[in-house]
Design a protein around this motif. Structure first.
Motif, mmCIF file in Angstrom:
data_model
loop_
_atom_site.group_PDB
_atom_site.id
_atom_site.type_symbol
_atom_site.label_atom_id
_atom_site.label_comp_id
_atom_site.label_asym_id
_atom_site.label_seq_id
_atom_site.Cartn_x
_atom_site.Cartn_y
_atom_site.Cartn_z
ATOM 1 N N GLN A 193 46.261 38.220 22.048
ATOM 2 C CA GLN A 193 46.439 37.532 22.992
ATOM 3 C C GLN A 193 46.248 38.484 24.229
ATOM 4 O OE1 GLN A 193 50.410 36.078 24.555
ATOM 5 N NE2 GLN A 193 49.647 34.181 24.227
ATOM 6 N N ALA A 194 45.230 37.793 25.151
ATOM 7 C CA ALA A 194 44.755 38.760 26.522
ATOM 8 C C ALA A 194 44.827 37.854 27.373
ATOM 9 C CB ALA A 194 43.522 39.155 26.088
ATOM 10 N N ASN A 195 44.877 38.370 28.744
ATOM 11 C CA ASN A 195 44.483 37.667 29.924
ATOM 12 C C ASN A 195 43.190 37.581 30.299
ATOM 13 O OD1 ASN A 195 47.389 37.559 30.361
ATOM 14 N ND2 ASN A 195 47.473 39.547 31.543
ATOM 15 N N GLY A 208 41.856 50.144 23.347
ATOM 16 C CA GLY A 208 42.199 51.098 24.325
ATOM 17 C C GLY A 208 43.329 52.106 23.814
ATOM 18 N N SER A 209 44.572 51.730 24.036
ATOM 19 C CA SER A 209 45.450 52.704 23.357
ATOM 20 C C SER A 209 45.888 52.846 22.038
ATOM 21 C CB SER A 209 47.088 52.485 24.165
ATOM 22 O OG SER A 209 46.765 52.672 25.598
ATOM 23 N N PRO A 247 48.481 50.600 28.283
ATOM 24 C CA PRO A 247 47.905 49.774 28.388
ATOM 25 C C PRO A 247 46.670 49.343 27.063
ATOM 26 C CG PRO A 247 47.005 51.563 29.494
ATOM 27 C CD PRO A 247 48.286 52.078 28.875
ATOM 28 N N LEU A 248 46.610 48.150 26.971
ATOM 29 C CA LEU A 248 45.732 47.679 25.748
ATOM 30 C C LEU A 248 44.553 46.858 26.526
ATOM 31 C CD1 LEU A 248 48.183 46.657 22.940
ATOM 32 C CD2 LEU A 248 47.019 48.818 22.972
ATOM 33 N N ARG A 249 43.429 46.754 25.828
ATOM 34 C CA ARG A 249 42.469 46.034 26.628
ATOM 35 C C ARG A 249 41.303 45.630 25.506
ATOM 36 N NH1 ARG A 249 42.434 45.657 31.761
ATOM 37 N NH2 ARG A 249 40.417 44.568 31.616
#
Length: 249
Positions: free
Chosen positions: A72-74, A57-58, A200-202
């Protein structure tokens, strides 16, 4: 690439923290612009083309041989932390909104230094490739650890990197992690954001969908007893060495 998926209600030792590998389809190539700076981090508008990068993303991270990307991600795919690892060295990355007319690293650096001082840690200012950096030695469960904070101001964004390991004490030891920073691309977007807000990072869509599907399947399974921690690192940590979290800008 590895990523750990954090489950909100299962505790710090939940089984939901799994490791996955990025697939070739998760990487993108940036078109070649007319002219580019010699070294990144680049703004997406000036990034050189023909480079394979992991699109978060960003941030777009170049694929460098020998460098492992740990994310690490939700459960919804939102990325909370990005760490690049090579041998005993780690580089934690963050990207933040900045004003159009001026950089924020000088102010952020002063606040990091004060925060370290308040914790009883002396920080030294040194001249680095991108200007003034901060170097400090902190105490962790594994013992004394060197940290080196690097800031790069770009057009309406700032990248902050935190080196840990031999690369923190001497930049010569950073190896291919430097190439990752040189090849990093920032996609700031056009919407207005408060100064210092994390951009934001995805996860790439395919990885996010995979994580979501596995999270749904695992939530229906009986949960085993939590694994014990080792020197403060839970079962989601691929390595016992991890960067110490520092204050956000």
């Amino acid at each position: 690439m590895m990523f750990s998926r954090r489950r909100e209600s299962s505790g710090r030792h939940a089984r939901g923290n799994d490791n996955r590998r990025a697939r070739p389809s998760d990487f993108v190539e940036t078109p070649e612009p007319e002219s580019v700076p010699t070294v990144g981090p680049y703004d997406v508008s000036e990034a050189p083309g023909g480079v394979q990068r992991l699109d978060l993303g960003s941030l777009q991270i170049p694929a460098i041989e020998g460098v492992e990307v740990r994310v690490q991600a939700n459960p919804d795919g939102a990325v909370q932390q990005v760490v690049l690892v090579h041998g005993d060295n780690a580089l934690q990355l963050g990207v933040f909104a900045a004003p159009r007319t001026e950089g924020i690293w000088e102010e952020v650096r002063a606040e990091i230094r004060k925060s370290l001082f308040d914790d009883g840690v002396a920080a030294e200012e040194i001249n680095g490739e991108y200007g003034i950096e901060l170097r400090a030695r902190v105490r962790t469960p594994e013992g004394l650890t060197d940290l080196r904070f690097v800031g790069v101001d770009g057009p309406r964004w700032m990248v902050r990197g935190v080196y840990q390991g031999p690369a923190a004490a001497d930049p010569v030891n950073a190896g291919p992690l430097v190439a990752c920073l040189h090849g990093l691309v920032v996609d700031r977007g056009h919407e207005a954001k408060p100064v210092r807000e994390p951009l934001p990072l995805r996860l790439p869509r395919e990885l996010a969908e995979q994580a979501h599907a596995e999270g749904a399947a695992q939530s229906a399974e009986p949960q085993p007893a939590a694994a014990p921690t080792v020197n403060g690192a839970g079962p989601s940590q691929p390595s016992r060495r991890k960067p110490s979290p520092r204050p956000r800008p």
